[in-house]
Design a protein around this motif. Structure first.
Motif, PDB file in Angstrom:
ATOM      1  N   ALA A   1       0.772  -1.178   0.138  1.00  7.14           N
ATOM      2  CA  ALA A   1      -0.155  -0.070  -0.030  1.00  7.14           C
ATOM      3  C   ALA A   1       0.876   1.257   0.015  1.00  7.14           C
ATOM      4  N   ARG A   2       0.400   2.316  -0.666  1.00  7.37           N
ATOM      5  CA  ARG A   2       0.978   3.641  -0.619  1.00  7.37           C
ATOM      6  C   ARG A   2       1.037   4.267   0.571  1.00  7.37           C
ATOM      7  N   GLY A   3       1.673   5.065   0.750  1.00  5.51           N
ATOM      8  CA  GLY A   3       1.600   6.023   2.009  1.00  5.51           C
ATOM      9  C   GLY A   3       2.584   5.631   3.346  1.00  5.51           C
ATOM     10  N   ALA A   4       2.496   6.501   4.428  1.00  2.00           N
ATOM     11  CA  ALA A   4       3.409   6.105   5.583  1.00  2.00           C
ATOM     12  C   ALA A   4       3.120   5.104   6.326  1.00  2.00           C
ATOM     13  N   GLU A   5       2.083   4.605   6.550  1.00  2.00           N
ATOM     14  CA  GLU A   5       1.649   3.726   7.419  1.00  2.00           C
ATOM     15  C   GLU A   5       1.630   2.335   6.977  1.00  2.00           C
ATOM     16  N   ALA A   6       1.934   1.342   7.563  1.00  2.00           N
ATOM     17  CA  ALA A   6       1.837   0.010   7.371  1.00  2.00           C
ATOM     18  C   ALA A   6       0.373  -0.527   7.386  1.00  2.00           C
ATOM     19  N   VAL A   7       0.071  -1.664   6.460  1.00  2.00           N
ATOM     20  CA  VAL A   7      -1.239  -1.853   6.504  1.00  2.00           C
ATOM     21  C   VAL A   7      -1.490  -3.346   6.953  1.00  2.00           C
TER      22      VAL A   7
END
Length: 171
Positions: free
Chosen positions: A165-171
């Motif tokens: 996933a894109r973005g700073a957080e882990a999913v």
């Protein structure tokens, strides 16, 4: 990004599991027993203590089927988390392929030209063949392989899809 196929929408499932013998067999057994197709499957250790692995599965189905798959995966004991990256917003997918092409003369020149267009790297060469490495979406790899058929395709090895996933957080 949801892609429609004949079997329904294409989904990329990221499954975090215990890194132990038999877990992959449980996951694939669930798909097999219910008649769900796995289009791509990759597995890798993801933790520093080697306790967790991530399984990335590409499958297709109606929203109800995908919800059922996720619910059934969530019930398995070694499964920690199941994320449908197609529903989770923007994500990045890549696949690596090694493509062996044999030929001489114009076919050889054309293979090198096409490889350059697709940004494929030559990782091995002989007087009669090349092995190219290509990285990209599955569609890009498919298109490259199709073009190499015209240039003397001999063999293809593919990794399967890896996605995050894109973005700073882990999913």
């Amino acid at each position: 990004m949801k892609i429609k196929t004949e079997a329904g929408e294409r989904h990329v499932l990221a499954i975090t599991v215990d890194n132990e013998a038999g877990v992959l067999a449980k996951i694939t057994g669930l798909f097999t027993a219910r008649g769900y197709n796995i289009e791509s499957l990759t597995v890798a250790d993801i933790s520093s203590d080697h306790a967790l692995s991530r399984i990335t599965i590409v499958t297709s189905g109606s929203p109800a089927i995908i919800d059922q798959i996720i619910a059934q995966l969530d019930r398995l004991v070694p499964v920690h988390k199941v994320i449908d990256l197609a529903d989770g917003g923007a994500h990045v997918e890549r696949e690596i392929a090694l493509v062996k092409v044999a030929g001489s003369g114009e076919k050889r020149i054309e293979a090198l030209r096409m490889a350059d267009v697709f940004r494929a790297k030559v990782v091995d060469t002989t007087l009669t063949s090349f092995i190219f490495e290509i990285t990209g979406t599955s569609d890009k790899v498919d298109r490259f392989v199709a073009l190499m058929r015209e240039c003397g395709l001999v063999e293809v090895g593919r990794t399967g899809v890896v996605a995050i996933a894109r973005g700073a957080e882990a999913v």
